[in-house]
Design an enzyme around this catalytic site. Structure first.
Site, PDB file in Angstrom:
ATOM      1  N   GLY A  69       0.841  -1.205   0.000  1.00 15.85           N
ATOM      2  CA  GLY A  69       0.000   0.000   0.000  1.00 15.85           C
ATOM      3  C   GLY A  69       0.872   1.250   0.000  1.00 15.85           C
ATOM      4  O   GLY A  69       0.635   2.198  -0.756  1.00 15.85           O
ATOM      5  N   ARG A 116      -4.925   4.846  14.809  1.00 17.43           N
ATOM      6  CA  ARG A 116      -3.897   4.725  13.759  1.00 17.43           C
ATOM      7  C   ARG A 116      -3.795   6.038  12.976  1.00 17.43           C
ATOM      8  O   ARG A 116      -2.707   6.469  12.601  1.00 17.43           O
ATOM      9  CB  ARG A 116      -4.238   3.583  12.785  1.00 17.43           C
ATOM     10  CG  ARG A 116      -4.095   2.195  13.334  1.00 17.43           C
ATOM     11  CD  ARG A 116      -2.682   1.865  13.744  1.00 17.43           C
ATOM     12  NE  ARG A 116      -1.783   1.582  12.635  1.00 17.43           N
ATOM     13  CZ  ARG A 116      -0.449   1.612  12.732  1.00 17.43           C
ATOM     14  NH1 ARG A 116       0.139   1.935  13.872  1.00 17.43           N
ATOM     15  NH2 ARG A 116       0.310   1.338  11.686  1.00 17.43           N
ATOM     16  N   ALA A 123       8.478  -5.339  -1.113  1.00 16.07           N
ATOM     17  CA  ALA A 123       8.675  -4.235  -0.169  1.00 16.07           C
ATOM     18  C   ALA A 123       8.483  -4.764   1.241  1.00 16.07           C
ATOM     19  O   ALA A 123       7.763  -5.746   1.445  1.00 16.07           O
ATOM     20  CB  ALA A 123       7.677  -3.128  -0.457  1.00 16.07           C
ATOM     21  N   LYS A 166       1.084 -18.360 -10.174  1.00 18.68           N
ATOM     22  CA  LYS A 166       1.808 -17.857  -8.998  1.00 18.68           C
ATOM     23  C   LYS A 166       1.418 -18.671  -7.768  1.00 18.68           C
ATOM     24  O   LYS A 166       2.270 -19.018  -6.947  1.00 18.68           O
ATOM     25  CB  LYS A 166       1.473 -16.360  -8.810  1.00 18.68           C
ATOM     26  CG  LYS A 166       2.081 -15.707  -7.588  1.00 18.68           C
ATOM     27  CD  LYS A 166       3.322 -14.915  -7.935  1.00 18.68           C
ATOM     28  CE  LYS A 166       4.151 -14.425  -6.772  1.00 18.68           C
ATOM     29  NZ  LYS A 166       3.441 -13.751  -5.704  1.00 18.68           N
ATOM     30  N   ASN A 197       6.838 -22.328  -0.889  1.00 17.62           N
ATOM     31  CA  ASN A 197       6.765 -21.671   0.425  1.00 17.62           C
ATOM     32  C   ASN A 197       6.559 -22.617   1.614  1.00 17.62           C
ATOM     33  O   ASN A 197       7.312 -22.532   2.593  1.00 17.62           O
ATOM     34  CB  ASN A 197       5.692 -20.580   0.398  1.00 17.62           C
ATOM     35  CG  ASN A 197       5.999 -19.498  -0.633  1.00 17.62           C
ATOM     36  OD1 ASN A 197       6.876 -19.656  -1.471  1.00 17.62           O
ATOM     37  ND2 ASN A 197       5.272 -18.393  -0.586  1.00 17.62           N
ATOM     38  N   SER A 232       8.235 -15.693   1.323  1.00 12.74           N
ATOM     39  CA  SER A 232       7.385 -14.779   2.105  1.00 12.74           C
ATOM     40  C   SER A 232       6.723 -15.513   3.280  1.00 12.74           C
ATOM     41  O   SER A 232       6.581 -14.954   4.371  1.00 12.74           O
ATOM     42  CB  SER A 232       6.335 -14.137   1.206  1.00 12.74           C
ATOM     43  OG  SER A 232       5.604 -15.124   0.527  1.00 12.74           O
TER      44      SER A 232
END
Ligand code: NAD
Ligand code: KPL
Length: 305
Positions: A14, A37, A131, A184, A192, A252
């Protein structure tokens, strides 16, 4: 003025999108979880993107879900398990011509979101950009990549792709986005979970070639059965190539487990096993892998869904 980009979820992806859009001079609004937040964000004064070691802060306006402004363009940047509940909180603000861009990995959450907001156009994305957060409201651009976007229901590309050009977000409109998402998903299912169970980097799977090959064969059967033969093509070769190319990286899912974060298992392995069962396809090794992973997560006290 051009249509504002509302960003739901100011986490890694994001922030990566919000800062690049804002840097290009486009209107961006962050939708934060709650007033607390929002207060924390406003005290920080913006989102910081670290790229090539250089940090830049962008004072993007923030708001909560109950802000009154209508939403025409919504980037959903939450984890797959949060996507439906997050979208539900802003559903009343969606304009009749609203478009949602769904950045979630895996499959299952996109369908659930589309069912929750049946009048909105839902565009799915599959991204190889990377990221991570290295502080509150601060994200490091770790891996340059590409984002494919597509709408399985309407092949026509949206006009706002020009905003992505302006923001220098590498992308391509894809008329076979479902095939990309399945491919994917299959890669992630073959790699994974095993990195978690064998406690290794991606390259460590070179010691478990038979196990990887068996999973690839079952995943290929599944892809064929659910009408995705193109996603099944040379799957094992591609998995071996990715293992080699990313040998030094932790997957991940490995990173989620190592940081005691909830994984997206239900939208990867869980989705694959569910669809196989729906087709009456018996995939013994994939089911066994799911059970092993669930037991492992439970032993660690992590959510297994
Ligand atoms: P993240 O955990 O860094 O960010 C998600 C953000 O959503 C968090 O800040 C969380 O607080 C927020 N959120 C959750 N519910 C919310 C709500 N109701 N209202 C407002 N905010 C809410 O996750 P991420 O790494 O950015 O991943 C997002 C998705 O993108 C995942 O499906 C992931 O698999 C996929 N993805 C991530 C990367 C990456 O490099 N990070 C790469 C490719 C794909
Ligand atoms: O996408 C990945 C991940 O870690 O989530 C790769 C590197 C392809 C491994 O499955």
């Amino acid at each position: 003025m051009s249509t504002p980009w509302h960003i739901l979820g100011a986490g890694s992806l994001g922030t990566l999108w919000a800062t690049r859009l804002a840097r290009a001079g486009l209107p961006v609004r962050l939708i934060l979880r709650d007033a607390q937040r929002l207060q924390s964000y406003q005290a920080f004064g913006g989102l910081t993107l670290v790229e090539h070691g250089e940090a830049n802060t962008y004072a993007i306006p923030g708001e909560t879900a109950d802000s009154p402004e209508p939403i025409r363009r919504l980037l959903v940047a939450c984890k797959a398990y949060d996507a439906v509940s997050a979208v539900a909180r802003v559903a009343h603000r969606l304009a009749p011509d609203a478009e949602l861009i769904l950045l979630q990995n895996g499959l299952g959450s996109q369908e659930a979101v589309a069912a929750r907001v049946p009048h909105a156009r839902c565009i799915c994305a599959s991204s190889t950009e990377g990221a991570f957060r290295d502080g509150d409201w601060r994200v490091v651009f770790a891996g340059h990549g590409y984002t494919w976007l597509g709408d399985a229901a309407h092949p026509v590309a949206p006009i706002w792709l020009e905003d992505l050009d302006a923001a220098q977000i590498p992308h391509e409109w894809s008329t076979d986005i479902l095939t990309r998402l399945w491919r994917k998903l299959a890669l992630n299912c073959a790699i994974n979970p095993l990195t978690v169970l064998h406690d290794c980097r991606n390259g460590g799977l070179q010691q478990h070639q038979c196990e990887v090959a068996t999973l690839c064969a079952e995943l290929s059967d599944l892809l064929e059965r659910c009408g995705q033969p193109a996603a099944a093509q040379n799957l094992q070769q591609e998995v071996e190539r990715v293992i080699q190319a990313t040998a030094a990286n932790f997957s991940s899912m490995y990173q989620d487990v190592a940081n005691q974060r909830r994984t997206e298992i239900s939208y990867l392995l869980g989705h694959a096993c569910k669809v196989a069962a729906r087709h009456g396809l018996k995939l013994a090794h994939l089911n066994q892998l799911q059970q092993r992973l669930i037991s492992h997560l439970q032993r660690l006290g992590l959510p297994s869904d």
